[in-house]
Write a protein that holds these residues in place. Sequence first.
Motif, mmCIF file in Angstrom:
data_model
loop_
_atom_site.group_PDB
_atom_site.id
_atom_site.type_symbol
_atom_site.label_atom_id
_atom_site.label_comp_id
_atom_site.label_asym_id
_atom_site.label_seq_id
_atom_site.Cartn_x
_atom_site.Cartn_y
_atom_site.Cartn_z
ATOM 1 N N VAL A 208 1.259 1.994 -7.473
ATOM 2 C CA VAL A 208 1.908 0.712 -7.752
ATOM 3 C C VAL A 208 3.358 0.729 -7.285
ATOM 4 O O VAL A 208 3.850 -0.243 -6.673
ATOM 5 C CB VAL A 208 1.824 0.394 -9.255
ATOM 6 N N MET A 209 4.064 1.832 -7.526
ATOM 7 C CA MET A 209 5.452 1.926 -7.084
ATOM 8 C C MET A 209 5.550 1.905 -5.563
ATOM 9 O O MET A 209 6.461 1.291 -4.991
ATOM 10 C CB MET A 209 6.099 3.191 -7.652
ATOM 11 N N TYR A 210 4.621 2.573 -4.888
ATOM 12 C CA TYR A 210 4.627 2.563 -3.418
ATOM 13 C C TYR A 210 4.430 1.141 -2.896
ATOM 14 O O TYR A 210 5.171 0.684 -2.013
ATOM 15 C CB TYR A 210 3.528 3.481 -2.893
ATOM 16 N N LEU A 211 3.451 0.444 -3.450
ATOM 17 C CA LEU A 211 3.214 -0.937 -3.016
ATOM 18 C C LEU A 211 4.398 -1.831 -3.355
ATOM 19 O O LEU A 211 4.748 -2.741 -2.587
ATOM 20 C CB LEU A 211 1.937 -1.472 -3.667
ATOM 21 N N PHE A 212 5.025 -1.588 -4.504
ATOM 22 C CA PHE A 212 6.172 -2.394 -4.916
ATOM 23 C C PHE A 212 7.327 -2.245 -3.926
ATOM 24 O O PHE A 212 7.937 -3.239 -3.506
ATOM 25 C CB PHE A 212 6.608 -1.974 -6.321
ATOM 26 N N PHE A 213 7.631 -1.017 -3.536
ATOM 27 C CA PHE A 213 8.764 -0.798 -2.637
ATOM 28 C C PHE A 213 8.440 -1.141 -1.187
ATOM 29 O O PHE A 213 9.350 -1.474 -0.418
ATOM 30 C CB PHE A 213 9.235 0.657 -2.727
ATOM 31 N N GLU A 214 7.172 -1.067 -0.802
ATOM 32 C CA GLU A 214 6.813 -1.310 0.594
ATOM 33 C C GLU A 214 6.432 -2.757 0.870
ATOM 34 O O GLU A 214 6.649 -3.250 1.985
ATOM 35 C CB GLU A 214 5.642 -0.395 0.994
ATOM 36 N N ARG A 215 5.864 -3.453 -0.104
ATOM 37 C CA ARG A 215 5.293 -4.774 0.166
ATOM 38 C C ARG A 215 6.030 -5.935 -0.495
ATOM 39 O O ARG A 215 5.922 -7.064 -0.012
ATOM 40 C CB ARG A 215 3.828 -4.787 -0.288
ATOM 41 N N SER A 216 6.733 -5.691 -1.585
ATOM 42 C CA SER A 216 7.359 -6.812 -2.307
ATOM 43 C C SER A 216 8.799 -7.022 -1.845
ATOM 44 O O SER A 216 9.486 -6.080 -1.418
ATOM 45 C CB SER A 216 7.330 -6.566 -3.817
ATOM 46 N N ILE A 217 9.277 -8.272 -1.935
ATOM 47 C CA ILE A 217 10.648 -8.605 -1.570
ATOM 48 C C ILE A 217 11.639 -7.910 -2.497
ATOM 49 O O ILE A 217 12.675 -7.393 -2.054
ATOM 50 C CB ILE A 217 10.846 -10.131 -1.608
ATOM 51 N N VAL A 218 11.321 -7.884 -3.792
ATOM 52 C CA VAL A 218 12.217 -7.246 -4.756
ATOM 53 C C VAL A 218 12.331 -5.751 -4.473
ATOM 54 O O VAL A 218 13.428 -5.171 -4.500
ATOM 55 C CB VAL A 218 11.731 -7.499 -6.190
ATOM 56 N N GLY A 219 11.195 -5.116 -4.178
ATOM 57 C CA GLY A 219 11.224 -3.691 -3.858
ATOM 58 C C GLY A 219 12.030 -3.400 -2.610
ATOM 59 O O GLY A 219 12.798 -2.427 -2.546
ATOM 60 N N LYS A 220 11.885 -4.245 -1.598
ATOM 61 C CA LYS A 220 12.663 -4.058 -0.370
ATOM 62 C C LYS A 220 14.152 -4.285 -0.626
ATOM 63 O O LYS A 220 15.000 -3.627 -0.014
ATOM 64 C CB LYS A 220 12.155 -5.004 0.708
ATOM 65 N N ALA A 221 14.471 -5.215 -1.532
ATOM 66 C CA ALA A 221 15.877 -5.422 -1.892
ATOM 67 C C ALA A 221 16.457 -4.186 -2.578
ATOM 68 O O ALA A 221 17.609 -3.803 -2.329
ATOM 69 C CB ALA A 221 16.005 -6.637 -2.800
ATOM 70 N N LEU A 222 15.668 -3.549 -3.435
ATOM 71 C CA LEU A 222 16.125 -2.315 -4.070
ATOM 72 C C LEU A 222 16.330 -1.219 -3.039
ATOM 73 O O LEU A 222 17.310 -0.459 -3.097
ATOM 74 C CB LEU A 222 15.103 -1.859 -5.119
#
Length: 342
Positions: A208-222
């Motif tokens: 879930v964390m991998y998908l969050f940082f790789e696919r979501s806008i919020v994750g990419k902002a982080l």
Amino acid sequence: MDLQIALMLGQDGVVNGAIYALMALALVLVFSVTRIIFIPQGEFVSYAALSMAALQTGHLPAVIWMVVGLALITLIVEGWRQLRGLQVDWKATLVWTVLFPLLAAGLIFGLRPSSQWGQALAVLALITPMGPLLYRLTFRPLAHTTVLMLLIVSVALHGVMVGLGLFFFGAEGSRTTPFLDARWDLGGLPVTGQSVVVLVATALLLVVMYLFFERSIVGKALRATAINRVGARLMGVPTELAGDLSFALAALIGAICGILIAPITTIYYDTGFLIGLKGFVAGIIGGLASYPMAVVGALVVGQLESFSSFWASAFKEVLVFTFIIPVLWWFSLRTHHVEDEE
């Protein structure tokens, strides 16, 4: 040592390493986004585990009053900042200071969850807002200071949270019931259901964390904030909100760790400190920057702890923490000096 004992120690090392991997990921996330070495990360583990134990025994987790107090103080501080003419993101503020505390209070006081999954949900809602609330009150005013100053504040906050843990939960340890009360014998190797739950939950959270940082806008902002805070701010990324979110994720991960390990070992008010330090050792192996290497380091730390407990149980903590010395020596040979401002 025969093969069966080695397999048992290896299994314990993998289970412990899974918990340390989650702790390392939380520490790396917070440091990369905010430059804060967050020493009190382990307190989220202790608070969550002991709150879960309190709910299972029919008691009210006293830490809810700490969350309410932090929320009220944060509201006062944000109102004062508004009066001074500073910009305040009231949407995010109300989420952490009103929505989550009300959700936790509703689950605990209103529903009084009797199922284990309901209790776990209530604990997650209770512990998660502690991260951004602590960030806003203690670290955000010092966001532009040195890493050393942030570390000093982090150590002081750890001392305060350990003392509050003793006040809220007492000196007695607690243990919760396992989520899966089953045992299997795989070729002479005993496997408990809770160990399987820990490994499966850790694997799912990593995905879930991998998908969050790789696919979501919020994750990419982080990720952008972690790579270049000034550049991210110039591109429109709200870096203060990134700090809120990184601390919220760290608190959530710590709460999940506490819920997972409470059925395996007895948790005391200060147990989280050692767990957090071992996660820090794993994070150092990843240079406090690489998530995959932090996970690998956590597995190494788990195995080292498990096997050293068999060969030299009195020195297992010493061996684990001494392992950080050759790692730092190796990094010192391979990296060049970088000024703090860079």
